[in-house]
Motif scaffolding. Structure first.
Motif, PDB file in Angstrom:
ATOM      1  N   VAL A   1    -137.524   8.504   5.989  1.00  0.00           N
ATOM      2  CA  VAL A   1    -137.982   9.796   6.508  1.00  0.00           C
ATOM      3  C   VAL A   1    -136.925  10.859   6.233  1.00  0.00           C
ATOM      4  CG1 VAL A   1    -138.506  11.106   8.616  1.00  0.00           C
ATOM      5  CG2 VAL A   1    -139.488   8.822   8.288  1.00  0.00           C
ATOM      6  N   MET A   2    -135.646  10.483   6.396  1.00  0.00           N
ATOM      7  CA  MET A   2    -134.560  11.416   6.146  1.00  0.00           C
ATOM      8  C   MET A   2    -134.424  11.778   4.672  1.00  0.00           C
ATOM      9  SD  MET A   2    -133.447  12.197   9.019  1.00  0.00           S
ATOM     10  CE  MET A   2    -132.096  13.182   8.397  1.00  0.00           C
ATOM     11  N   GLU A   3    -134.984  10.940   3.803  1.00  0.00           N
ATOM     12  CA  GLU A   3    -134.993  11.245   2.373  1.00  0.00           C
ATOM     13  C   GLU A   3    -136.127  12.206   2.017  1.00  0.00           C
ATOM     14  OE1 GLU A   3    -132.839  10.336   0.168  1.00  0.00           O
ATOM     15  OE2 GLU A   3    -131.691   8.806   1.233  1.00  0.00           O
ATOM     16  N   GLY A   4    -136.982  12.533   3.012  1.00  0.00           N
ATOM     17  CA  GLY A   4    -138.083  13.455   2.775  1.00  0.00           C
ATOM     18  C   GLY A   4    -139.330  12.792   2.227  1.00  0.00           C
ATOM     19  N   LEU A   5    -139.411  11.464   2.313  1.00  0.00           N
ATOM     20  CA  LEU A   5    -140.560  10.748   1.765  1.00  0.00           C
ATOM     21  C   LEU A   5    -141.745  10.778   2.720  1.00  0.00           C
ATOM     22  CD1 LEU A   5    -138.911   7.541   0.235  1.00  0.00           C
ATOM     23  CD2 LEU A   5    -139.265   9.792  -0.811  1.00  0.00           C
ATOM     24  N   GLU A   6    -142.942  10.789   2.134  1.00  0.00           N
ATOM     25  CA  GLU A   6    -144.164  10.705   2.927  1.00  0.00           C
ATOM     26  C   GLU A   6    -144.520   9.236   3.154  1.00  0.00           C
ATOM     27  OE1 GLU A   6    -145.571  13.204   4.398  1.00  0.00           O
ATOM     28  OE2 GLU A   6    -144.148  14.614   3.482  1.00  0.00           O
ATOM     29  N   TYR A   7    -145.543   8.999   3.975  1.00  0.00           N
ATOM     30  CA  TYR A   7    -145.883   7.644   4.409  1.00  0.00           C
ATOM     31  C   TYR A   7    -146.115   6.690   3.233  1.00  0.00           C
ATOM     32  CZ  TYR A   7    -146.417   9.236   9.273  1.00  0.00           C
ATOM     33  OH  TYR A   7    -146.193   9.717  10.532  1.00  0.00           O
ATOM     34  N   ASP A   8    -146.931   7.114   2.265  1.00  0.00           N
ATOM     35  CA  ASP A   8    -147.217   6.237   1.124  1.00  0.00           C
ATOM     36  C   ASP A   8    -145.954   5.961   0.305  1.00  0.00           C
ATOM     37  OD1 ASP A   8    -149.905   5.979   1.746  1.00  0.00           O
ATOM     38  OD2 ASP A   8    -150.517   7.684   0.494  1.00  0.00           O
ATOM     39  N   GLU A   9    -145.089   6.964   0.171  1.00  0.00           N
ATOM     40  CA  GLU A   9    -143.852   6.794  -0.586  1.00  0.00           C
ATOM     41  C   GLU A   9    -142.889   5.850   0.138  1.00  0.00           C
ATOM     42  OE1 GLU A   9    -143.309  11.076  -2.796  1.00  0.00           O
ATOM     43  OE2 GLU A   9    -143.045  11.030  -0.627  1.00  0.00           O
ATOM     44  N   ILE A  10    -142.853   5.958   1.461  1.00  0.00           N
ATOM     45  CA  ILE A  10    -142.006   5.053   2.245  1.00  0.00           C
ATOM     46  C   ILE A  10    -142.493   3.619   2.082  1.00  0.00           C
ATOM     47  CG2 ILE A  10    -141.289   4.396   4.582  1.00  0.00           C
ATOM     48  CD1 ILE A  10    -141.444   7.381   5.315  1.00  0.00           C
ATOM     49  N   ALA A  11    -143.809   3.437   2.158  1.00  0.00           N
ATOM     50  CA  ALA A  11    -144.387   2.098   2.013  1.00  0.00           C
ATOM     51  C   ALA A  11    -144.017   1.494   0.664  1.00  0.00           C
ATOM     52  CB  ALA A  11    -145.903   2.171   2.166  1.00  0.00           C
ATOM     53  N   LYS A  12    -144.110   2.288  -0.396  1.00  0.00           N
ATOM     54  CA  LYS A  12    -143.776   1.804  -1.727  1.00  0.00           C
ATOM     55  C   LYS A  12    -142.289   1.499  -1.851  1.00  0.00           C
ATOM     56  CE  LYS A  12    -144.126   3.012  -6.642  1.00  0.00           C
ATOM     57  NZ  LYS A  12    -144.575   4.057  -7.616  1.00  0.00           N
ATOM     58  N   ALA A  13    -141.438   2.364  -1.311  1.00  0.00           N
ATOM     59  CA  ALA A  13    -139.983   2.179  -1.422  1.00  0.00           C
ATOM     60  C   ALA A  13    -139.517   0.924  -0.696  1.00  0.00           C
ATOM     61  CB  ALA A  13    -139.258   3.403  -0.867  1.00  0.00           C
TER      62      ALA A  13
END
Length: 211
Positions: A154-166
């Motif tokens: 979240v602190m990297e500015g990622l959205e939910y789908d991007e967090i899931a992928k990362a």
């Protein structure tokens, strides 16, 4: 020269450690990687004496799990876990993984070199106390490792789908973690949560950093 591998995905922290190693008289930088899951194969390819290993990195494997594998395969390699996260469970896990030392990133370059020197001389350096940070209605000790990993994204500015992928998890799991974090801390949304985290320096953000 003592060959050092740095495992760190945040650019500022990585460059700081690289500078410390390069400016030292005893240590040489053998390599830097962003994914703890690749550290074992790196050690199999190159002679490594010391690893500075972050806990939360790119990929699905955290630094402590990777350190445990490396110590099993290459017990002579010294490993110092480095983190900016005041998560109480990390110290216990690090000891169980048989890592050699544990360092919080906020200490000075001189202190890091001292920890490296003492570790290479056979000492085991661990903090006397676990730091806690107040975050809204919760403290750092109230968050699980999974929640901290999601919060870092979240602190990297990622959205939910991007967090899931990362992180290699489902979007519903991301929703679950963020919902729990908001419930524990009392913040109404993740934007205000991220602002509060940045102000508290609970996690050192790398917003705008390039990998």
């Amino acid at each position: 020269m003592i060959q050092v591998l740095i495992v760190e995905d945040q650019r500022m922290a990585r460059e700081n450690m690289e500078s410390i190693v390069r400016s030292s008289m005893r240590y040489a930088l053998s390599g830097t990687i962003s994914d703890a899951g690749l550290a074992l194969s790196f050690c199999a390819r190159k002679p490594i004496d010391l690893i500075l290993m972050d806990v939360c990195t790119l990929g699905r494997k955290d630094g402590i799990a990777a350190a445990e594998e490396i110590k099993a395969a290459f017990p002579r390699i010294k490993i110092i876990i480095v983190t900016s996260l005041p998560e109480a469970g990390y110290l216990d896990r690090a000891r169980e993984a048989k890592v050699d030392s544990f360092w919080y990133k906020e200490i000075s370059p001189e202190e890091l070199i001292d920890v490296m020197d003492r570790t290479m001389n056979g000492e085991h350096i661990f903090p006397m106390e676990r730091p806690t940070v107040k975050l809204g209605q919760a403290t750092s000790a109230d968050l699980t490792e999974g929640e901290i990993r999601v919060l870092r994204q979240v602190m990297e500015g990622l959205e939910y789908d991007e967090i899931a992928k990362a992180l290699g998890i489902s979007r519903s799991t991301v929703n679950y973690h963020i919902s729990n974090i908001l419930s524990k801390t009392g913040y109404p949304n993740k934007t205000l949560l991220a602002i509060a985290v940045a102000k508290k320096q609970f996690i050192i953000p790398s917003i705008g950093d390039e990998e």
